[in-house]
Design a protein around this motif. Structure first.
Motif, PDB file in Angstrom:
ATOM      1  N   THR A  34    -109.619  40.585   3.392  1.00  9.86           N
ATOM      2  CA  THR A  34    -109.039  41.156   2.477  1.00  9.86           C
ATOM      3  C   THR A  34    -109.609  40.531   1.185  1.00  9.86           C
ATOM      4  O   THR A  34    -110.185  39.569   1.142  1.00  9.86           O
ATOM      5  N   HIS A  45     -97.352  39.503  -2.043  1.00  7.25           N
ATOM      6  CA  HIS A  45     -98.531  38.990  -1.706  1.00  7.25           C
ATOM      7  C   HIS A  45     -98.315  38.206  -0.373  1.00  7.25           C
ATOM      8  O   HIS A  45     -99.157  38.871   0.570  1.00  7.25           O
ATOM      9  N   PHE A  48     -98.019  41.065   2.439  1.00  8.41           N
ATOM     10  CA  PHE A  48     -99.152  41.499   2.892  1.00  8.41           C
ATOM     11  C   PHE A  48    -100.104  40.616   3.601  1.00  8.41           C
ATOM     12  O   PHE A  48    -100.418  41.330   4.602  1.00  8.41           O
ATOM     13  N   GLU A  51     -98.934  39.829   7.027  1.00  9.19           N
ATOM     14  CA  GLU A  51     -99.092  41.136   7.988  1.00  9.19           C
ATOM     15  C   GLU A  51    -100.573  41.484   8.486  1.00  9.19           C
ATOM     16  O   GLU A  51    -101.037  41.838   9.483  1.00  9.19           O
ATOM     17  N   ALA A 121    -103.645  46.504   0.621  1.00  8.23           N
ATOM     18  CA  ALA A 121    -102.248  46.688   0.365  1.00  8.23           C
ATOM     19  C   ALA A 121    -102.158  48.194   0.412  1.00  8.23           C
ATOM     20  O   ALA A 121    -103.161  49.146   0.035  1.00  8.23           O
ATOM     21  N   MET A 147    -102.054  48.390   4.626  1.00  9.34           N
ATOM     22  CA  MET A 147    -100.734  47.721   5.064  1.00  9.34           C
ATOM     23  C   MET A 147     -99.543  48.254   4.228  1.00  9.34           C
ATOM     24  O   MET A 147     -99.942  48.636   3.249  1.00  9.34           O
ATOM     25  N   PHE A 149     -96.781  48.664   1.721  1.00  8.66           N
ATOM     26  CA  PHE A 149     -96.613  47.874   0.437  1.00  8.66           C
ATOM     27  C   PHE A 149     -95.152  47.759   0.225  1.00  8.66           C
ATOM     28  O   PHE A 149     -94.262  48.633   0.182  1.00  8.66           O
TER      29      PHE A 149
END
Length: 169
Positions: A34, A45, A48, A51, A121, A147, A149
């Motif tokens: 990422t 942050h 995210f 995950e 995200a 992912m 948000f």
């Protein structure tokens, strides 16, 4: 002591990150990549990134350099230097590898690192993902994963809250 003196073994050059990636590939491990500015590390942050880390065996984060953040966000950013941001991210136990990049796009790093999964995200979509980056991801066969948000958390809103609080003193 200065931030450049703080140990950050997870912050690697791109060539060292490629070597790390190849070691993980040889071990049969999945790498998740990422990227972002991560200017003021906040709850959104960390949610995210934690995950995203679950999508593979190792989480690689490409951090926008100071010059890159300034070009994207304006003259008053970044609030924290790339070394400060990398230090904070490097202290998260689910982060494996950090690299910085100074270009507007992550295309070269994607091609070099060949991630198995690319996580972004949920405020992004396939349509809003940069076409060059998307092409590099498709070329290396990476799964693109958006992912969830976490609403209400952004660096911009955090800066606004800090500015509002500062005016009450």
């Amino acid at each position: 002591m200065n931030v450049q003196d703080l140990p950050n073994p997870r912050l690697l050059s791109l060539s060292d990150a490629i070597e790390r990636r190849e070691t993980l590939r040889a071990e049969g491990k999945r790498v998740v990549l990422t990227n972002g500015c991560f200017d003021l590390l906040h709850t959104g942050h960390v949610y995210f990134l934690s995950e995203a880390a679950k999508l593979g065996d190792a989480l690689f984060i490409a951090i926008n350099s100071d010059v890159s953040v300034k070009a994207l966000k304006g003259e008053t950013r970044p609030v924290q230097s790339e070394l400060e941001r990398a230090y904070l991210l490097g202290r998260l136990n689910f982060v494996d590898t950090l690299v910085t990049f100074g270009t507007p796009r992550l295309t070269a790093e994607i091609a070099a690192l060949q991630p198995d999964v690319y996580a972004k995200a949920g405020d992004y979509t396939l349509e809003t993902l940069n076409p060059e980056e998307r092409g590099a991801l498709e070329a290396c066969g990476a799964v693109i994963q958006f992912m969830p948000f976490l609403q209400g958390y952004s660096t911009t809103s955090l800066i606004a809250k800090i500015s509002a609080a500062a005016t009450t003193f």
